[in-house]
Motif scaffolding. Structure first.
Motif, mmCIF file in Angstrom:
data_model
loop_
_atom_site.group_PDB
_atom_site.id
_atom_site.type_symbol
_atom_site.label_atom_id
_atom_site.label_comp_id
_atom_site.label_asym_id
_atom_site.label_seq_id
_atom_site.Cartn_x
_atom_site.Cartn_y
_atom_site.Cartn_z
ATOM 1 N N ASN A 34 -0.767 13.342 0.507
ATOM 2 C CA ASN A 34 0.053 12.930 1.644
ATOM 3 C C ASN A 34 -0.469 11.627 2.228
ATOM 4 O O ASN A 34 -1.670 11.411 2.310
ATOM 5 N N CYS A 35 0.474 10.786 2.657
ATOM 6 C CA CYS A 35 0.108 9.494 3.236
ATOM 7 C C CYS A 35 0.424 9.499 4.733
ATOM 8 O O CYS A 35 1.324 10.214 5.176
ATOM 9 N N ASN A 36 -0.286 8.664 5.492
ATOM 10 C CA ASN A 36 -0.034 8.532 6.930
ATOM 11 C C ASN A 36 1.401 8.110 7.232
ATOM 12 O O ASN A 36 1.900 8.355 8.327
ATOM 13 N N CYS A 37 2.052 7.484 6.266
ATOM 14 C CA CYS A 37 3.398 6.960 6.504
ATOM 15 C C CYS A 37 4.459 8.056 6.393
ATOM 16 O O CYS A 37 5.615 7.826 6.700
ATOM 17 N N GLY A 38 4.065 9.246 5.909
ATOM 18 C CA GLY A 38 5.037 10.330 5.766
ATOM 19 C C GLY A 38 5.434 10.573 4.316
ATOM 20 O O GLY A 38 5.962 11.629 3.980
ATOM 21 N N ASN A 39 5.175 9.604 3.465
ATOM 22 C CA ASN A 39 5.454 9.744 2.035
ATOM 23 C C ASN A 39 4.231 10.401 1.374
ATOM 24 O O ASN A 39 3.252 10.734 2.044
ATOM 25 N N ARG A 40 4.302 10.610 0.084
ATOM 26 C CA ARG A 40 3.112 11.080 -0.617
ATOM 27 C C ARG A 40 2.885 10.271 -1.889
ATOM 28 O O ARG A 40 3.820 9.733 -2.464
ATOM 29 N N GLY A 41 1.603 10.220 -2.277
ATOM 30 C CA GLY A 41 1.250 9.496 -3.493
ATOM 31 C C GLY A 41 1.369 7.992 -3.393
ATOM 32 O O GLY A 41 1.467 7.303 -4.409
ATOM 33 N N CYS A 42 1.366 7.457 -2.152
ATOM 34 C CA CYS A 42 1.386 5.995 -1.974
ATOM 35 C C CYS A 42 0.125 5.398 -2.599
ATOM 36 O O CYS A 42 -0.902 6.052 -2.725
ATOM 37 N N TRP A 43 0.220 4.099 -2.942
ATOM 38 C CA TRP A 43 -0.909 3.411 -3.571
ATOM 39 C C TRP A 43 -2.190 3.618 -2.772
ATOM 40 O O TRP A 43 -3.249 3.899 -3.321
ATOM 41 N N GLY B 26 0.806 -1.227 0.000
ATOM 42 C CA GLY B 26 0.000 0.000 0.000
ATOM 43 C C GLY B 26 0.834 1.270 0.000
ATOM 44 O O GLY B 26 0.322 2.360 -0.246
ATOM 45 N N HIS B 27 2.141 1.104 0.292
ATOM 46 C CA HIS B 27 3.008 2.286 0.370
ATOM 47 C C HIS B 27 4.032 2.354 -0.758
ATOM 48 O O HIS B 27 5.054 3.030 -0.639
ATOM 49 N N MET B 28 3.740 1.683 -1.872
ATOM 50 C CA MET B 28 4.569 1.939 -3.054
ATOM 51 C C MET B 28 4.073 3.247 -3.665
ATOM 52 O O MET B 28 2.875 3.533 -3.688
HETATM 53 ZN ZN LIG Z 1 2.386 5.578 2.558
#
Ligand SMILES: [Zn+2]
Length: 329
Positions: A178-187, A168-170
């Motif tokens: 923005n994603c909860n993981c700190g990255n952006r545009g995750c799947w 889910g975080h590719m």
């Molecule tokens: Zn993510």
């Protein structure tokens, strides 16, 4: 092997609920206990809820803890099965950097194993569900987020520290949300139930005419993937388009997985996937357009066969598998 019990206790520890079951080696559940995961930040309170759930499932099955061979815990978050530690878990803040395996083992007095919840669900499908007999497959759960488990040669692939399979975080769109993981545009920022609801809210706030609000009590804050699905079933063209758009992004991610892993099978589960063809047809179409032709032709897609029990059954199966492995060492 002095212990002759064939029963294991599976615990599916999710951010919203705890499901615990006494399970036999054939995947039959002798009992099942479900409770709400307390939203506490206190470690002890959360651990007590897990223990309560375990005792409830044992009582329901009429089995004493001594009749359980081992315990498998599938926990939401990044965990290291070797060390038995749960590193980070956005949905279980009380259990950050906790040696959860050893705590459960100590409190319940049975050998305990810890695994990520999506990895557990993948194993559940492998032993008892849609992936029986398939040794190379990927399990993807489309839900509020997107989780996954990668099975290679019949073994869950956990990576260097146990963090593998976070499909889910590719990154799908490097400039995406923005994603909860700190990255952006995750799947999962583009293809999850949360993403679908977010897009619908944006459209509605922008003044687009749609019946979606009627299925959300007229409250934009209550717009969910479910409400959008219902509107689409009633013929709402905006809702249909939003679901197809989400399906498109589901397909982009699937194409990546197909090209990287060349799996025999991709098992798709999770609440969002119950939308069915409206979501998955565009997904498979896009995956077919983007993945290598030969790899796409070689992959089958299947719906998860165990529904909400894949995690608890997989956690129980993991305990059984690990006990067997360790006993033959
Ligand atoms: Zn993510």
């Amino acid at each position: 092997m002095p212990e002759d019990s064939e029963l294991t206790l599976g615990i599916d520890l999710g951010g919203s609920k705890i499901i615990t079951a006494v399970v036999d080696p054939q995947g039959e559940m002798l009992s099942s206990s479900e409770s709400i995961t307390p939203t506490t930040k206190e470690r002890e309170a959360l651990i007590q809820s897990i223990l309560d759930s375990a005792h409830h499932a044992l009582k329901q099955a009429g089995v004493a803890i001594s009749g359980i061979r081992a315990i498998g815990v599938g926990a939401a978050g990044i965990s290291n099965p070797e060390a038995g530690i749960l590193f980070t878990s956005p949905n279980l803040p009380a259990l950050r950097n906790v040696l959860l395996r050893d705590i459960i083992q100590e409190r319940l007095g049975r050998k305990t194993f810890l695994i990520n919840d999506a990895d557990a669900a993948a194993l559940g499908e492998f032993y008892f569900g849609a992936a029986r007999g398939v040794s190379n497959f990927i399990y993807v759960t489309l839900s509020t987020g997107i989780g996954g488990g990668i099975v290679i040669d019949g073994k869950i692939y956990t990576g260097a520290i146990g963090a593998a399979g976070e499909v889910g975080h590719m990154t799908i769109d490097e400039n995406g949300p923005n994603c909860n993981c700190g990255n952006r545009g995750c799947w999962e920022t583009l293809a999850s139930g949360t993403a679908l609801a977010r897009e619908a809210k944006n459209r509605i706030a922008g003044g687009v005419r749609t019946s979606i609000l009627e299925y959300a009590e007229g409250d934009i804050e209550k717009v969910t993937a479910q409400a959008i699905h219902t509107a689409a079933q009633q013929g709402d063209s905006v809702a249909k388009e939003l679901i197809a758009r989400t399906g498109y992004y589901v397909g982009v991610g699937l194409a990546n997985l197909i090209n990287i892993f060349n799996p025999e099978l991709i098992v798709i589960g999770g609440g969002l996937s119950t939308i069915g063809d409206m979501l998955l047809k565009p997904a498979f179409k896009v995956a077919g357009e983007r993945a290598f032709k030969e790899a796409f032709q070689a992959v089958r897609f299947a719906s998860a066969g165990l529904g909400r029990n894949s995690g608890v059954l997989g956690a129980a199966a993991y305990a059984f598998q690990e006990m067997k492995e360790h006993s033959s060492e």
